[in-house]
Design a protein around this motif. Structure first.
Motif, short mmCIF file in Angstrom:
data_model
loop_
_atom_site.label_atom_id
_atom_site.label_comp_id
_atom_site.label_asym_id
_atom_site.label_seq_id
_atom_site.Cartn_x
_atom_site.Cartn_y
_atom_site.Cartn_z
N LEU A 68 -50.73 -14.40 -25.94
CA LEU A 68 -50.49 -14.38 -24.50
C LEU A 68 -51.08 -15.59 -23.78
CD1 LEU A 68 -51.14 -10.64 -23.52
CD2 LEU A 68 -48.94 -11.79 -23.77
N ILE A 69 -50.31 -16.17 -22.89
CA ILE A 69 -50.81 -17.08 -21.87
C ILE A 69 -50.71 -16.32 -20.55
CG2 ILE A 69 -50.39 -19.22 -20.59
CD1 ILE A 69 -49.43 -20.50 -23.12
N GLU A 70 -51.85 -15.93 -20.02
CA GLU A 70 -51.85 -15.02 -18.88
C GLU A 70 -51.56 -15.71 -17.56
OE1 GLU A 70 -55.69 -13.27 -19.14
OE2 GLU A 70 -55.12 -11.85 -20.70
N SER A 71 -51.98 -16.98 -17.42
CA SER A 71 -51.82 -17.65 -16.13
C SER A 71 -51.84 -19.15 -16.30
CB SER A 71 -52.92 -17.21 -15.16
OG SER A 71 -54.19 -17.37 -15.76
N VAL A 72 -51.20 -19.84 -15.35
CA VAL A 72 -51.21 -21.30 -15.28
C VAL A 72 -51.52 -21.66 -13.83
CG1 VAL A 72 -49.88 -23.42 -15.53
CG2 VAL A 72 -49.52 -21.54 -17.13
N TYR A 73 -52.73 -22.17 -13.60
CA TYR A 73 -53.18 -22.42 -12.23
C TYR A 73 -52.87 -23.85 -11.78
CZ TYR A 73 -55.76 -18.03 -12.49
OH TYR A 73 -56.09 -16.72 -12.61
N ARG A 158 -55.53 -22.77 -4.72
CA ARG A 158 -55.30 -22.54 -6.14
C ARG A 158 -54.32 -21.38 -6.30
NH1 ARG A 158 -58.69 -20.32 -10.92
NH2 ARG A 158 -58.45 -21.92 -12.53
N VAL A 159 -53.24 -21.63 -7.04
CA VAL A 159 -52.18 -20.64 -7.20
C VAL A 159 -51.82 -20.51 -8.67
CG1 VAL A 159 -49.71 -20.26 -6.79
CG2 VAL A 159 -51.19 -20.86 -4.89
N ASP A 160 -51.53 -19.28 -9.10
CA ASP A 160 -51.05 -19.03 -10.45
C ASP A 160 -49.54 -19.19 -10.45
OD1 ASP A 160 -50.42 -18.15 -12.96
OD2 ASP A 160 -51.14 -16.10 -12.67
N ALA A 161 -49.06 -20.23 -11.14
CA ALA A 161 -47.62 -20.52 -11.15
C ALA A 161 -46.81 -19.39 -11.77
CB ALA A 161 -47.35 -21.82 -11.90
N THR A 162 -47.43 -18.60 -12.66
CA THR A 162 -46.68 -17.52 -13.31
C THR A 162 -46.38 -16.38 -12.35
OG1 THR A 162 -48.64 -16.31 -14.08
CG2 THR A 162 -47.81 -18.07 -15.50
N ALA A 163 -47.03 -16.38 -11.17
CA ALA A 163 -46.82 -15.31 -10.20
C ALA A 163 -45.87 -15.72 -9.07
CB ALA A 163 -48.16 -14.88 -9.60
N GLY A 165 -42.49 -16.80 -9.42
CA GLY A 165 -41.05 -16.74 -9.66
C GLY A 165 -40.74 -15.98 -10.94
N ASP A 166 -39.49 -16.06 -11.36
CA ASP A 166 -39.05 -15.31 -12.53
C ASP A 166 -38.85 -16.18 -13.77
OD1 ASP A 166 -38.91 -12.99 -10.96
OD2 ASP A 166 -36.88 -13.50 -10.29
N ALA A 167 -39.07 -17.50 -13.66
CA ALA A 167 -38.80 -18.39 -14.79
C ALA A 167 -40.07 -18.72 -15.58
CB ALA A 167 -38.13 -19.67 -14.30
N VAL A 168 -41.08 -19.24 -14.89
CA VAL A 168 -42.35 -19.59 -15.55
C VAL A 168 -43.28 -18.39 -15.40
CG1 VAL A 168 -44.27 -21.23 -15.59
CG2 VAL A 168 -41.97 -22.02 -15.03
N THR A 169 -43.27 -17.52 -16.38
CA THR A 169 -44.03 -16.28 -16.34
C THR A 169 -44.85 -16.12 -17.62
OG1 THR A 169 -42.29 -14.97 -17.39
CG2 THR A 169 -42.18 -15.20 -14.98
N THR A 170 -45.72 -15.12 -17.62
CA THR A 170 -46.48 -14.81 -18.83
C THR A 170 -45.55 -14.54 -19.99
OG1 THR A 170 -48.38 -13.92 -17.61
CG2 THR A 170 -48.07 -13.14 -19.87
N GLU A 171 -44.46 -13.84 -19.73
CA GLU A 171 -43.52 -13.49 -20.80
C GLU A 171 -42.83 -14.73 -21.39
OE1 GLU A 171 -43.69 -11.99 -17.85
OE2 GLU A 171 -44.57 -10.09 -18.55
N VAL A 228 -54.69 -21.29 -18.53
CA VAL A 228 -54.68 -22.75 -18.54
C VAL A 228 -54.86 -23.21 -17.11
CG1 VAL A 228 -53.37 -24.81 -19.07
CG2 VAL A 228 -53.18 -22.82 -20.57
N ALA A 229 -55.94 -23.92 -16.83
CA ALA A 229 -56.19 -24.41 -15.47
C ALA A 229 -55.59 -25.80 -15.32
CB ALA A 229 -57.68 -24.46 -15.19
N VAL A 230 -54.44 -25.87 -14.70
CA VAL A 230 -53.77 -27.16 -14.46
C VAL A 230 -54.06 -27.50 -13.00
CG1 VAL A 230 -51.58 -28.41 -14.64
CG2 VAL A 230 -51.97 -26.40 -16.04
N ASP A 231 -55.29 -27.96 -12.76
CA ASP A 231 -55.67 -28.12 -11.36
C ASP A 231 -56.77 -29.16 -11.20
OD1 ASP A 231 -58.06 -26.89 -12.13
OD2 ASP A 231 -57.37 -24.91 -11.50
#
Length: 233
Positions: A68-73, A158-163, A165-171, A228-231
């Motif tokens: 799992l990749i839970e989040s991308v900030y 700071r925002v989690d990109a996975t939250a 939209g429907d394209a770049v998600t944890t899944e 992954v903190a992309v920030d």
């Protein structure tokens, strides 16, 4: 067979970047790159920022037994400057989108305006002017939208990109079927766009980059899940 697979990959990449290109499409002149000046028309604009806001090292990797990749900030801070706007600038719209083979999500879209130069709408954490005629040194004062040659610095929350939209998600980023010792990589395209409007003119300038996110399932035990903190924090 190998040739066919390569063609499929190229088609998927072309499709993804075509959609991203729609986000970054120009209303006047636009060039990709750090601090690229749109010189094809006047007035002109440029965008620059902290590379750490868009990149996570050479090869960011999440180690996870469940894949799992839970989040991308994301938390970019960018400088936008303009030149030769004879009556100054009325508004600056800032957009950031992230895309993968699964599609494209718009993470930020905020508009700063001359009617309230100190305003921090939506996800904008702070906005300041730039010293001099577009020099990349933030001042303590709000931006001067009425300047012929001016600029601003905008910092985003700071925002989690996975939250977003429907394209770049944890899944879509995770690889839950990895066997022990295997890895899987997803390439994210990141596009930042600034639309600068005033004096009856509008100029668009774009910056793009890519980030490879890798998930690794180690052969031994490890803590499940990761971020992954992309920030720039």
């Amino acid at each position: 067979m190998t040739s066919h697979a390569a063609t499929d990959d190229e088609q998927r990449t072309t499709t993804r970047r075509s959609v991203l290109g729609g986000v970054a499409a120009t209303a006047g002149a636009a060039l990709a790159g750090v601090g690229a000046l749109a010189t094809a028309s006047r007035p002109a604009a440029a965008v620059d920022g902290d590379p750490a806001a868009f990149e996570a090292g050479d090869a960011p990797t999440v180690t996870s037994n469940d894949g799992l990749i839970e989040s991308v900030y994301l938390s970019p801070t960018v400088d936008v400057s303009w030149t030769d706007f004879s009556a100054g600038v009325e508004r600056v719209t800032l957009t950031l989108a992230v895309g993968s083979e699964a599609g494209v999500d718009e993470v930020y879209r905020e508009t700063l305006s001359a009617s309230d130069p100190a305003a921090t709408p939506g996800d904008v954490a702070s906005v300041r002017g730039l010293d001099g005629d577009g020099a990349d040194t933030p001042s303590d004062a709000p931006p001067e939208f009425g300047a012929v040659d001016g600029g601003l610095t905008a910092a985003f929350e700071r925002v989690d990109a996975t939250a977003r939209g429907d394209a770049v998600t944890t899944e879509t980023l995770s690889a839950t079927d990895l066997s022990g010792g295997e890895t899987a990589t997803t390439t994210l395209d990141v596009v930042f766009r600034a639309d600068v409007a005033g004096s009856g003119e509008e100029v668009t300038v774009v910056r793009t980059t890519t980030v490879d996110l890798t998930v690794e399932n180690p052969a031994g035990d490890a803590t499940a899940g990761g971020s992954v903190a992309v920030d720039a924090v």
